[in-house]
Motif scaffolding. Structure first.
Motif, PDB file in Angstrom:
ATOM      1  N   PRO A  74      13.992  -1.359   0.322  1.00  0.00           N
ATOM      2  CA  PRO A  74      13.190  -2.456   0.836  1.00  0.00           C
ATOM      3  C   PRO A  74      11.930  -1.889   1.483  1.00  0.00           C
ATOM      4  O   PRO A  74      11.963  -0.824   2.099  1.00  0.00           O
ATOM      5  CB  PRO A  74      14.098  -3.121   1.874  1.00  0.00           C
ATOM      6  CG  PRO A  74      15.049  -2.047   2.296  1.00  0.00           C
ATOM      7  CD  PRO A  74      15.191  -1.118   1.117  1.00  0.00           C
ATOM      8  N   GLY A  75      10.821  -2.577   1.333  1.00  0.00           N
ATOM      9  CA  GLY A  75       9.573  -2.248   2.019  1.00  0.00           C
ATOM     10  C   GLY A  75       9.389  -3.256   3.137  1.00  0.00           C
ATOM     11  O   GLY A  75       9.251  -4.450   2.874  1.00  0.00           O
ATOM     12  N   ILE A  76       9.433  -2.798   4.363  1.00  0.00           N
ATOM     13  CA  ILE A  76       9.411  -3.698   5.518  1.00  0.00           C
ATOM     14  C   ILE A  76       8.056  -3.608   6.214  1.00  0.00           C
ATOM     15  O   ILE A  76       7.624  -2.517   6.603  1.00  0.00           O
ATOM     16  CB  ILE A  76      10.542  -3.326   6.496  1.00  0.00           C
ATOM     17  CG1 ILE A  76      11.902  -3.421   5.781  1.00  0.00           C
ATOM     18  CG2 ILE A  76      10.503  -4.212   7.730  1.00  0.00           C
ATOM     19  CD1 ILE A  76      13.076  -2.904   6.598  1.00  0.00           C
ATOM     20  N   ALA A  77       7.395  -4.746   6.359  1.00  0.00           N
ATOM     21  CA  ALA A  77       6.109  -4.815   7.059  1.00  0.00           C
ATOM     22  C   ALA A  77       6.370  -4.809   8.563  1.00  0.00           C
ATOM     23  O   ALA A  77       7.252  -5.531   9.047  1.00  0.00           O
ATOM     24  CB  ALA A  77       5.351  -6.074   6.661  1.00  0.00           C
ATOM     25  N   VAL A  78       5.613  -3.993   9.297  1.00  0.00           N
ATOM     26  CA  VAL A  78       5.792  -3.872  10.746  1.00  0.00           C
ATOM     27  C   VAL A  78       4.448  -4.006  11.453  1.00  0.00           C
ATOM     28  O   VAL A  78       3.394  -3.799  10.844  1.00  0.00           O
ATOM     29  CB  VAL A  78       6.476  -2.534  11.123  1.00  0.00           C
ATOM     30  CG1 VAL A  78       7.832  -2.415  10.425  1.00  0.00           C
ATOM     31  CG2 VAL A  78       5.616  -1.346  10.785  1.00  0.00           C
ATOM     32  N   GLY A 114      22.379   6.396   4.422  1.00  0.00           N
ATOM     33  CA  GLY A 114      21.585   7.147   3.456  1.00  0.00           C
ATOM     34  C   GLY A 114      20.668   6.352   2.558  1.00  0.00           C
ATOM     35  O   GLY A 114      19.982   6.926   1.710  1.00  0.00           O
ATOM     36  N   ASN A 115      20.610   5.023   2.701  1.00  0.00           N
ATOM     37  CA  ASN A 115      19.698   4.221   1.887  1.00  0.00           C
ATOM     38  C   ASN A 115      18.249   4.451   2.311  1.00  0.00           C
ATOM     39  O   ASN A 115      17.948   4.486   3.500  1.00  0.00           O
ATOM     40  CB  ASN A 115      20.007   2.727   2.022  1.00  0.00           C
ATOM     41  CG  ASN A 115      21.318   2.353   1.401  1.00  0.00           C
ATOM     42  OD1 ASN A 115      21.599   2.702   0.262  1.00  0.00           O
ATOM     43  ND2 ASN A 115      22.132   1.639   2.161  1.00  0.00           N
ATOM     44  N   ARG A 116      17.350   4.567   1.344  1.00  0.00           N
ATOM     45  CA  ARG A 116      15.923   4.737   1.614  1.00  0.00           C
ATOM     46  C   ARG A 116      15.343   3.433   2.156  1.00  0.00           C
ATOM     47  O   ARG A 116      15.637   2.345   1.647  1.00  0.00           O
ATOM     48  CB  ARG A 116      15.214   5.135   0.326  1.00  0.00           C
ATOM     49  CG  ARG A 116      13.749   5.438   0.498  1.00  0.00           C
ATOM     50  CD  ARG A 116      13.167   5.858  -0.831  1.00  0.00           C
ATOM     51  NE  ARG A 116      11.818   6.363  -0.645  1.00  0.00           N
ATOM     52  CZ  ARG A 116      10.958   6.490  -1.628  1.00  0.00           C
ATOM     53  NH1 ARG A 116      11.291   6.168  -2.863  1.00  0.00           N
ATOM     54  NH2 ARG A 116       9.756   6.950  -1.389  1.00  0.00           N
ATOM     55  N   ILE A 117      14.517   3.538   3.183  1.00  0.00           N
ATOM     56  CA  ILE A 117      13.859   2.381   3.811  1.00  0.00           C
ATOM     57  C   ILE A 117      12.387   2.729   3.994  1.00  0.00           C
ATOM     58  O   ILE A 117      12.058   3.818   4.475  1.00  0.00           O
ATOM     59  CB  ILE A 117      14.465   2.079   5.205  1.00  0.00           C
ATOM     60  CG1 ILE A 117      15.999   1.911   5.141  1.00  0.00           C
ATOM     61  CG2 ILE A 117      13.790   0.874   5.846  1.00  0.00           C
ATOM     62  CD1 ILE A 117      16.467   0.700   4.411  1.00  0.00           C
ATOM     63  N   GLU A 118      11.491   1.833   3.581  1.00  0.00           N
ATOM     64  CA  GLU A 118      10.054   2.019   3.789  1.00  0.00           C
ATOM     65  C   GLU A 118       9.584   1.071   4.884  1.00  0.00           C
ATOM     66  O   GLU A 118       9.909  -0.106   4.870  1.00  0.00           O
ATOM     67  CB  GLU A 118       9.279   1.738   2.510  1.00  0.00           C
ATOM     68  CG  GLU A 118       7.785   1.874   2.680  1.00  0.00           C
ATOM     69  CD  GLU A 118       7.016   1.582   1.390  1.00  0.00           C
ATOM     70  OE1 GLU A 118       5.901   1.057   1.497  1.00  0.00           O
ATOM     71  OE2 GLU A 118       7.534   1.876   0.295  1.00  0.00           O
ATOM     72  N   LEU A 119       8.804   1.596   5.817  1.00  0.00           N
ATOM     73  CA  LEU A 119       8.208   0.801   6.891  1.00  0.00           C
ATOM     74  C   LEU A 119       6.711   0.971   6.795  1.00  0.00           C
ATOM     75  O   LEU A 119       6.200   2.104   6.730  1.00  0.00           O
ATOM     76  CB  LEU A 119       8.754   1.282   8.242  1.00  0.00           C
ATOM     77  CG  LEU A 119      10.278   1.120   8.295  1.00  0.00           C
ATOM     78  CD1 LEU A 119      10.912   2.190   9.122  1.00  0.00           C
ATOM     79  CD2 LEU A 119      10.642  -0.261   8.772  1.00  0.00           C
ATOM     80  N   GLN A 120       5.988  -0.149   6.744  1.00  0.00           N
ATOM     81  CA  GLN A 120       4.549  -0.072   6.497  1.00  0.00           C
ATOM     82  C   GLN A 120       3.759  -1.066   7.326  1.00  0.00           C
ATOM     83  O   GLN A 120       4.251  -2.124   7.694  1.00  0.00           O
ATOM     84  CB  GLN A 120       4.246  -0.277   5.012  1.00  0.00           C
ATOM     85  CG  GLN A 120       4.627  -1.625   4.471  1.00  0.00           C
ATOM     86  CD  GLN A 120       4.131  -1.808   3.045  1.00  0.00           C
ATOM     87  OE1 GLN A 120       3.185  -2.565   2.837  1.00  0.00           O
ATOM     88  NE2 GLN A 120       4.751  -1.144   2.099  1.00  0.00           N
ATOM     89  N   GLN A 121       2.513  -0.653   7.599  1.00  0.00           N
ATOM     90  CA  GLN A 121       1.574  -1.495   8.353  1.00  0.00           C
ATOM     91  C   GLN A 121       0.255  -1.512   7.599  1.00  0.00           C
ATOM     92  O   GLN A 121      -0.272  -0.472   7.216  1.00  0.00           O
ATOM     93  CB  GLN A 121       1.377  -0.928   9.757  1.00  0.00           C
ATOM     94  CG  GLN A 121       0.432  -1.727  10.608  1.00  0.00           C
ATOM     95  CD  GLN A 121       0.304  -1.152  12.013  1.00  0.00           C
ATOM     96  OE1 GLN A 121       0.897  -0.138  12.344  1.00  0.00           O
ATOM     97  NE2 GLN A 121      -0.467  -1.827  12.840  1.00  0.00           N
ATOM     98  N   HIS A 122      -0.292  -2.715   7.401  1.00  0.00           N
ATOM     99  CA  HIS A 122      -1.589  -2.872   6.723  1.00  0.00           C
ATOM    100  C   HIS A 122      -2.695  -2.930   7.754  1.00  0.00           C
ATOM    101  O   HIS A 122      -2.540  -3.351   8.838  1.00  0.00           O
ATOM    102  CB  HIS A 122      -1.629  -4.137   5.872  1.00  0.00           C
ATOM    103  CG  HIS A 122      -0.743  -4.031   4.678  1.00  0.00           C
ATOM    104  ND1 HIS A 122      -1.207  -3.666   3.446  1.00  0.00           N
ATOM    105  CD2 HIS A 122       0.594  -4.213   4.534  1.00  0.00           C
ATOM    106  CE1 HIS A 122      -0.205  -3.645   2.585  1.00  0.00           C
ATOM    107  NE2 HIS A 122       0.890  -3.970   3.231  1.00  0.00           N
TER     108      HIS A 122
END
Length: 122
Positions: A74-78, A114-122
């Motif tokens: 999942p790509g999570i917006a923060v 162990g699941n990959r997690i993406e955290l991103q800010q625009h």
């Protein structure tokens, strides 16, 4: 043209092993600041846990023969990716910064199973 049939993303499900719910709560609630959402009774018996913050919902579902997702994620917006990176690091989890998308500050980590997690800010 008619209105679009797909109107948004409701949730993303990641797999987890049986008995990992407390560790997942420690990550999704304590580290990421999400809140746990009660599962409907017929689904609660299956184990796992659901988490929500704003319009982002992550469902952790028990899977026999669990293998963590190393690529899919999942790509999570923060709102503050740097502060969240500090929290992830303080929890003893990896922070792998990625500058491949112009205008996006993001890093990858992994949840306690162990699941990959993406955290991103625009």
């Amino acid at each position: 043209m008619s209105a679009p049939l797909v109107t948004g993303l409701h949730h993303v499900q990641v797999s987890c092993p049986a008995g990992s719910e407390d560790a997942l709560r420690g990550f999704y609630v304590t580290v990421l600041g999400m809140r746990e959402v009660p599962k409907p009774a017929p689904l609660a018996a299956r184990g796992g846990a659901w988490f929500r913050s704003g319009s982002c919902e992550i469902h952790c579902g028990v899977e026999d023969g669990f293998v963590p997702a190393r690529k899919a994620h999942p790509g999570i917006a923060v709102s503050d990716v740097d502060a969240l990176a500090e929290r992830v690091t303080a929890a003893g989890l990896p922070v792998h910064w990625d500058d491949q998308l112009p205008g996006v500050r993001r890093f990858h980590t992994q949840d306690p199973v162990g699941n990959r997690i993406e955290l991103q800010q625009h």
